[in-house]
Design a protein around this motif. Structure first.
Motif, PDB file in Angstrom:
ATOM      1  N   GLU A 289       0.840  -1.190   0.000  1.00  0.00           N
ATOM      2  CA  GLU A 289       0.000   0.000   0.000  1.00  0.00           C
ATOM      3  C   GLU A 289       0.876   1.240   0.000  1.00  0.00           C
ATOM      4  N   GLY A 290       0.301   2.329  -0.483  1.00  0.00           N
ATOM      5  CA  GLY A 290       1.008   3.594  -0.542  1.00  0.00           C
ATOM      6  C   GLY A 290       0.655   4.330  -1.816  1.00  0.00           C
ATOM      7  N   THR A 291       1.649   5.026  -2.344  1.00  0.00           N
ATOM      8  CA  THR A 291       1.488   5.799  -3.577  1.00  0.00           C
ATOM      9  C   THR A 291       2.697   5.535  -4.462  1.00  0.00           C
ATOM     10  N   ALA A 292       2.702   6.102  -5.654  1.00  0.00           N
ATOM     11  CA  ALA A 292       3.855   5.950  -6.542  1.00  0.00           C
ATOM     12  C   ALA A 292       5.114   6.514  -5.893  1.00  0.00           C
ATOM     13  N   ALA A 293       4.964   7.565  -5.109  1.00  0.00           N
ATOM     14  CA  ALA A 293       6.125   8.195  -4.463  1.00  0.00           C
ATOM     15  C   ALA A 293       6.640   7.403  -3.271  1.00  0.00           C
TER      16      ALA A 293
END
Length: 143
Positions: A54-58
């Motif tokens: 989980e998270g974001t592209a960054a």
């Protein structure tokens, strides 16, 4: 290793906080501002554990969540991360307080590479307010 500690006061009960932290349903990216749908995958899910990315592209991480359904703690161990090495993670401890819950959060990061080391050195300064802000909504807490 970098360690950051904060606490929040949630209007939710300890059991409700546990439920929010361990809800890996399809609405998780909408509930958590630091997760987008493209970077959310449940790899394995049991009654007392989950392995998710989980998270974001960054900033994404693959982690193993562990908890006791009747307990007051959720432990999240980082298995892989875009920014940090394996072995760090999170511990959320819930304690009844007034009509809600005190949530103590311990974030541990193992820097990997130059970028990770630079970010880890900044965490004690920038992470407390950023963590409070990102956790406040899902955990129904003051910022």
């Amino acid at each position: 290793m970098t360690v950051v500690r904060i606490h929040l006061i949630s209007t939710l009960s300890p059991k409700e906080v546990l439920g929010v932290l361990t809800d890996f349903g399809p609405s998780r990216p909408q509930a958590w501002p630091t997760i987008d749908a493209e970077h959310f995958t449940v790899h394995e899910l049991g009654d007392t554990f989950a392995e998710v990315t989980e998270g974001t592209a960054a900033a994404w991480e693959r982690a193993r969540y562990q908890w006791d359904p009747e307990g007051n703690e959720v432990t999240i161990t980082t298995l892989d991360s875009k920014l940090f090495g394996a072995g760090g993670g999170w511990v959320f401890t819930m304690t009844p307080e007034g009509r809600g819950t005190r949530v103590d959060v311990r974030l541990t990061r193992e820097p990997a590479g130059l970028k990770g080391k630079m970010l880890a050195s900044l965490l004690p300064v920038v992470a407390p307010s950023a963590l409070r802000k990102s956790l406040a909504g899902p955990l129904k807490a003051e910022k």
